[in-house]
Each structure stands twice: as C-alpha cells, then as structure tokens.
Design a protein around this motif. Structure first.
Motif, PDB file in Angstrom:
ATOM      1  N   LYS A 147       0.944  -1.167  -0.124  1.00 12.73           N
ATOM      2  CA  LYS A 147      -0.080   0.088  -0.023  1.00 12.73           C
ATOM      3  C   LYS A 147       1.049   1.168  -0.099  1.00 12.73           C
ATOM      4  N   ASP A 175      -3.141   5.022  -1.809  1.00 13.06           N
ATOM      5  CA  ASP A 175      -3.947   5.867  -0.816  1.00 13.06           C
ATOM      6  C   ASP A 175      -3.582   7.410  -0.977  1.00 13.06           C
ATOM      7  N   GLU A 201      -7.474   4.418  -2.683  1.00 16.26           N
ATOM      8  CA  GLU A 201      -8.171   4.837  -1.704  1.00 16.26           C
ATOM      9  C   GLU A 201      -8.287   6.464  -1.672  1.00 16.26           C
ATOM     10  N   ASP A 224     -12.798   5.877   2.341  1.00 10.80           N
ATOM     11  CA  ASP A 224     -12.080   5.582   3.778  1.00 10.80           C
ATOM     12  C   ASP A 224     -12.360   7.109   4.525  1.00 10.80           C
TER      13      ASP A 224
END
Length: 327
Positions: A147, A175, A201, A224
């Motif tokens: 990630k 993300d 994300e 998120d």
C-alpha cells in the motif's frame, strides 16, 4: 461490580510514518481496561486528529461514561450512549474481550463470524520521493500486497512507477488520503491502471467526493475518510466500489460488524484497515477481516516494538490473535 481504567501510551515507529497530511515518529494510543470477577478485558484506540480527536479528549470521554460502564452498561447501550469514534472503540472492544473471558467463548463465536484464519495483509510504504519509495519497495518486494501513501502532487505517478520497478510482482494499493483534485482522478486512474494498481483509496476530500458519482474509473475506488458508520453506507453506492472499515471510525467491533454486512448487501467490496497501533488494536479487526477483499492490518509491523503476546506475522501473513492478547 466492574472497574474501568484508561491510560495513554506511546509506541515508537520504526523510522517515520508519512502521509499527505504529515509525519509522525510514534503512535500514541489510548487503552481501556475493564475488570470484573477477577477477569480483565482490554481495548485500544487511536485518536484521529482528522476528525478532531485528541488523546486528552478521548480519555475525558471515556472517564465521563466510566460510571455507567462500571454499573453494567451493555455494548448495545454503549452504541446509543456515545458517538462513534476512538473512545467508543476502546470501550466496545474491551467489553467484547471481557465477555469472551468471562464466558469462556471466543469472540468469533459470540459475534457469529468465522473462526479467524491467517490473513495476508498489505504492507504500507510511507510517502516519500520516488527514489526513496523505489528503495523501500525493493526492501519489501517479497510481500505480495503493498500500500503506497501518495501526496497529491505531480510526482504521484512517478512514485507508483518507482514502486512498481522496485517490486514488480506485488499487488499495489494507492492511498491519496484526500489529496487529489476532482479533475485529476480519471487521468491519474488511467495511468495507475497501466501500472497494475488494484485499488485507489479516498482520492478526494470527503466533502467533495460527490464529484466521483458516475466516474468510470479503470481502477476501483475505495472510501476511507468518506466511510464511517452504518447510516452513511447508502450514499457510497455509485461513488465507490469498496469501503475501508476501521474500528476507530465505526466506534468499535459492534458497529463494524454491521457495516461489513451492509457493504456486502450493497455489493460494495470490503477492505479492513487500521491506524498505526499495536496488536491489541489489530486483534478485533482481524475478526471482521475474515472474508474481506483487502486486508490492511500492518500497524504492528510499522512499530519498533509491539505488546507481549502480540500478533505473529510471517512476512505479510498475519496469524490469528492469541487469547492472551484479546478475544
């Protein structure tokens, strides 16, 4: 008669943890301990400044409701008495742990979920310059799922390309932590698709994510910061394809179980995530992560040290928590 206590703890991070909103070198957590009939239940939370939470305020909230907990407040009553967030999470998880130890039944049976099995977790690479992220990826190239924290600047594609070069065989999640602009989402997603990214994300600030409605992104989008509790699930349909469930956002395991069920009813994929915290915070999340599409419970891997009886990780394979830790 129950006794409840609360304290803050600081756990050093191995190096630094950097996202688009800043860096930190330690994880400050709040732990709740509830004792009854010689048995102890524990829960851990991470106050999140993004939602206006501070360690001081979370501890104060826990102390305010402490007498009700001592008088026997149930988990269902707790949901109605406190707003969701870190404080409720720590209490809720401590109550689950306490019940498991008082009854001798593991949490997974009490909650009606599958018995925990080993899980493959993502491993997070902090936001940095492309060259630094390439080297971090090389060091983690044996991990199957990485990630990447991105920053919203012009270097984001360069960062992902560098990570892909450093870890050519890994599945990648990116993300943005609300760091992109609406006009950038599709162009960036198209480039990320070419690099084999599996999930994006929270590309936009939560208050601006209506701009995502109807976008045909070649990479699935995951909510998120836009996803908290059960009543907000309907709005996510049509904006996102996945939802990241975190206990500090749902205010504990109790509501998280409902959020996961609601997401699946609405054909939303599920990611189970975490804050940087110890194994005590990861343990209850492991129970809802069974059957999740993506698991991001690497908090203890980012710390310089963990709690006694901490969760065992074999590379990125996360073992079920021991009863001595939680549940």
């Amino acid at each position: 008669m129950r006794e409840i206590s609360v304290e803050s703890e600081r756990w050093p991070i191995a190096g630094a943890f950097t996202i688009s909103r800043g860096s930190k070198t330690e994880a400050e957590v709040v732990t709740v301990t509830i004792r009854e009939d010689g048995v102890t239940g524990r829960g851990e939370c991470v106050p999140y400044g993004r939602y206006g939470e501070t360690v001081k305020d979370v501890i104060a909230s826990i102390k305010v409701i402490g007498q009700s907990i001592s008088d026997g407040m149930t988990r269902d009553e707790l949901q109605r008495a406190m707003h969701r967030g870190a404080a409720r999470n720590a209490i809720d998880c401590a109550l689950w742990d306490l019940e498991a130890k008082l009854t001798g039944e593991p949490v997974w049976k009490l909650a009606g979920v599958a018995e925990p099995q080993p899980l493959t977790t993502a491993y997070t690479l902090s936001l940095a310059a492309p060259d630094a992220m390439r080297e971090a990826a090389r060091a983690a190239a044996s991990r199957p799922l990485l990630k990447l924290k991105l920053g919203g600047g012009g270097d984001d594609i360069d960062r992902v390309a560098a990570v892909r070069e450093g870890a050519p065989g890994a599945t990648l999640i990116v993300d943005a932590n609300e760091g992109w602009k609406a006009d950038d989402v599709l162009p960036l997603a198209r480039e990320l698709a070419k690099l084999g990214v599996a999930l994006i994300e929270q590309p936009l600030p939560a208050k601006e994510d209506e701009a995502l409605r109807g976008i045909d992104s070649p990479v699935p989008l995951c909510a998120d910061e836009s996803a908290h509790g059960i009543e907000g699930m309907i709005r996510l349909v049509g904006l996102y394809q996945y939802v990241n469930v975190k206990l500090d956002k749902t205010g504990g395991l109790t509501e998280a179980l409902s959020v996961v069920r609601s997401a699946k009813r609405r054909k939303l994929g599920v990611m189970v995530g975490c804050m940087v915290a110890t194994s005590l915070a990861m343990a209850p999340a492991a129970f809802i992560a069974q059957g999740a599409d993506f698991v991001d419970l690497d908090g203890p891997l980012l710390l310089a040290k963990d709690r006694p009886h901490g969760i065992a990780y074999e590379g990125s394979l996360m073992m079920p928590p021991e009863k001595a830790l939680w549940g």
